[in-house]
Motif scaffolding. Structure first.
Motif, short mmCIF file in Angstrom:
data_model
loop_
_atom_site.label_atom_id
_atom_site.label_comp_id
_atom_site.label_asym_id
_atom_site.label_seq_id
_atom_site.Cartn_x
_atom_site.Cartn_y
_atom_site.Cartn_z
N UNK A 103 0.56 -0.59 0.10
CA UNK A 103 0.47 0.50 -0.10
C UNK A 103 0.75 1.02 0.71
N UNK A 104 0.42 2.39 -0.96
CA UNK A 104 1.09 3.23 -0.23
C UNK A 104 0.47 4.68 -0.31
N UNK A 110 -2.05 4.31 -4.14
CA UNK A 110 -2.10 2.45 -4.96
C UNK A 110 -2.07 1.46 -3.40
N UNK A 111 -2.79 0.30 -4.15
CA UNK A 111 -2.16 -1.23 -4.01
C UNK A 111 -1.64 -1.71 -5.22
N UNK A 112 -0.63 -2.41 -4.51
CA UNK A 112 -0.51 -3.59 -5.84
C UNK A 112 -0.02 -5.56 -5.03
N UNK A 159 3.12 -10.60 -10.27
CA UNK A 159 3.39 -9.04 -9.66
C UNK A 159 2.41 -9.73 -8.80
N UNK A 160 2.65 -11.25 -8.39
CA UNK A 160 1.62 -12.24 -7.21
C UNK A 160 2.37 -12.14 -5.70
N UNK A 161 2.25 -12.60 -4.87
CA UNK A 161 2.89 -12.80 -3.46
C UNK A 161 2.16 -14.00 -3.09
N UNK A 162 2.96 -14.79 -2.23
CA UNK A 162 2.96 -15.77 -1.25
C UNK A 162 3.01 -15.30 0.07
N UNK A 163 4.42 -15.29 0.28
CA UNK A 163 4.71 -15.05 1.97
C UNK A 163 5.69 -13.64 1.99
N UNK A 212 6.91 2.68 -8.55
CA UNK A 212 6.67 4.62 -8.28
C UNK A 212 5.16 4.76 -8.23
N UNK A 213 4.42 3.53 -9.47
CA UNK A 213 3.11 3.97 -9.52
C UNK A 213 2.41 2.39 -9.43
N UNK A 214 3.33 1.80 -8.69
CA UNK A 214 3.03 0.16 -8.27
C UNK A 214 2.73 -0.70 -9.40
#
Length: 375
Positions: free
Chosen positions: A77-78, A88-90, A98-102, A129-131
């Motif tokens: 979150x920015x 923004x949130x990414x 661009x996906x996250x697991x842990x 810087x823009x996500x």
């Protein structure tokens, strides 16, 4: 120049070229508390109706944005660093681009990009810087790392719990280039927690700075691979741990005794600010060092779990049940900070003047309305 001085200079130069660890002389004296009071400026999250944060884990900041790593929603979150406005949130749950697991750590690259260390996917995902997702550094070492720091040449340093390879350097393709051991000697049977370190965020990308969690000090690794260590201003006895066997058959380790535990820190200019907590440090303190390890003094710490100091203000992250980001400014800088953020100062109330004894208060001349005009 004497022969002894020539030999000393030659040894130091050779150690720097070879990346050998050099230890600075311990500073003398104890902590010097500097007069500093912090005033809260703005806050995000921490309310009953807040649905943005899940589990705020880490944060990093520059003059434009504050970036929060949320391990609960698996997102970054920015927020605008000046106004607190949401930007923004990414990220999302998964293993795709661009996906996250842990995710466990967040850092800024020299290009002001946002890097997220994700051991669950064995990589560091990088956003602009823009996500927008840009690329990933994929490495087996990322699966066992707990922090990431970027250097000016495009390489990254990953820290692990391994004492024989505490810091590992990888290039943009994830290839291992070098590794360093824990810079302070420990017994072979020492508890793994004693090897624990945390990265000091921010500052120039010519070096990465680390602080040890328990009692040792700071150490830096620069672009050339030289490691230099500095002891904390107050050296304390190493902590002891106790272990309890769980009903499930596993073993839990707890900190039994210990103090001077460093919780994190940040760099702002040439100043390194390290956050400390401990049984003998009421409320916590912030120790100030220069990049060469010289101790400057200490400030009282605002009541937050994790702190990031930049441009005269502190971005404090509460990782407890409140889940909030709160920004603090120094008392002397409050007016300037509020002005920069576009906030108005409250108007001062003029109180009536009480006349002194044996004097007569002068009444103001009443202002009468103009006489009515005849038609």
């Amino acid at each position: 120049m004497t022969s002894r001085r020539i030999v000393t200079v030659a040894v130091v130069a050779a150690a720097l070229l070879c990346g050998t660890a050099l230890h600075a002389q311990a500073p003398t004296g104890g902590r010097r508390m500097l007069p500093k009071k912090w005033v809260p400026i703005w806050r995000v999250g921490g309310t009953a109706d807040d649905t943005l944060f899940g589990w705020v884990r880490e944060h990093v900041a520059n003059d434009k944005h504050v970036y929060i790593l949320d391990a609960g929603t698996l997102q970054v979150h920015a927020f605008n660093a000046q106004t607190s406005q949401y930007a923004w949130s990414a990220g999302s749950k998964g293993s795709g681009p661009g996906q996250l697991a842990r995710p466990v750590d967040i850092a800024l690259t020299p290009q002001r990009e946002v890097g997220v260390l994700d051991p669950g996917n064995g990589r560091v995902s990088i956003f602009d810087a823009s996500g927008r997702y840009l690329r990933s550094i994929v490495s087996p070492q990322a699966s066992v790392a707990n922090s990431v720091c970027f250097l000016a040449d495009g390489t990254a340093l990953l820290s692990t719990f391994n004492s024989d390879s505490k810091i590992i350097r990888v290039n943009a393709q994830g290839k291992e280039l070098a590794k360093w051991k824990f810079p302070w000697p420990l017994k072979n049977d020492a508890n793994d927690f004693l090897h624990s370190t945390h990265v000091i965020r921010g500052g120039s990308p010519d070096r990465c700075v680390y602080g040890t969690t328990f009692g040792f000090g700071l150490f830096t690794i620069d672009v050339k691979g030289a490691l230099l260590s500095f002891p904390f201003v107050e050296q304390v006895a190493l902590p002891t741990f106790r272990q309890e066997r769980l009903s499930s058959g596993g073993v839990a380790t707890y900190l039994d005794k210990g103090d001077n535990a460093a919780k994190g820190g940040s760099r702002s200019g040439d100043t390194i600010v390290v956050s400390f907590g401990g049984s003998q440090i009421k409320g916590g303190v912030l120790d100030l060092y220069l990049q060469n390890g010289t101790y400057i003094g200490s400030w009282p710490e605002p009541p937050e779990d994790r702190l990031f100091y930049i441009n005269g203000r502190i971005y404090g992250l509460s990782t407890d049940a409140t889940q909030k980001l709160r920004v603090w400014a120094d008392t002397a800088d409050t007016t300037r900070v509020l002005t920069e953020m576009g906030f108005r100062q409250p108007r001062s109330i003029k109180r009536p003047v009480t006349p002194r004894a044996n004097t007569t208060a002068r009444r103001p001349t009443p202002v009468l309305p103009p006489p009515p005009t005849s038609r």
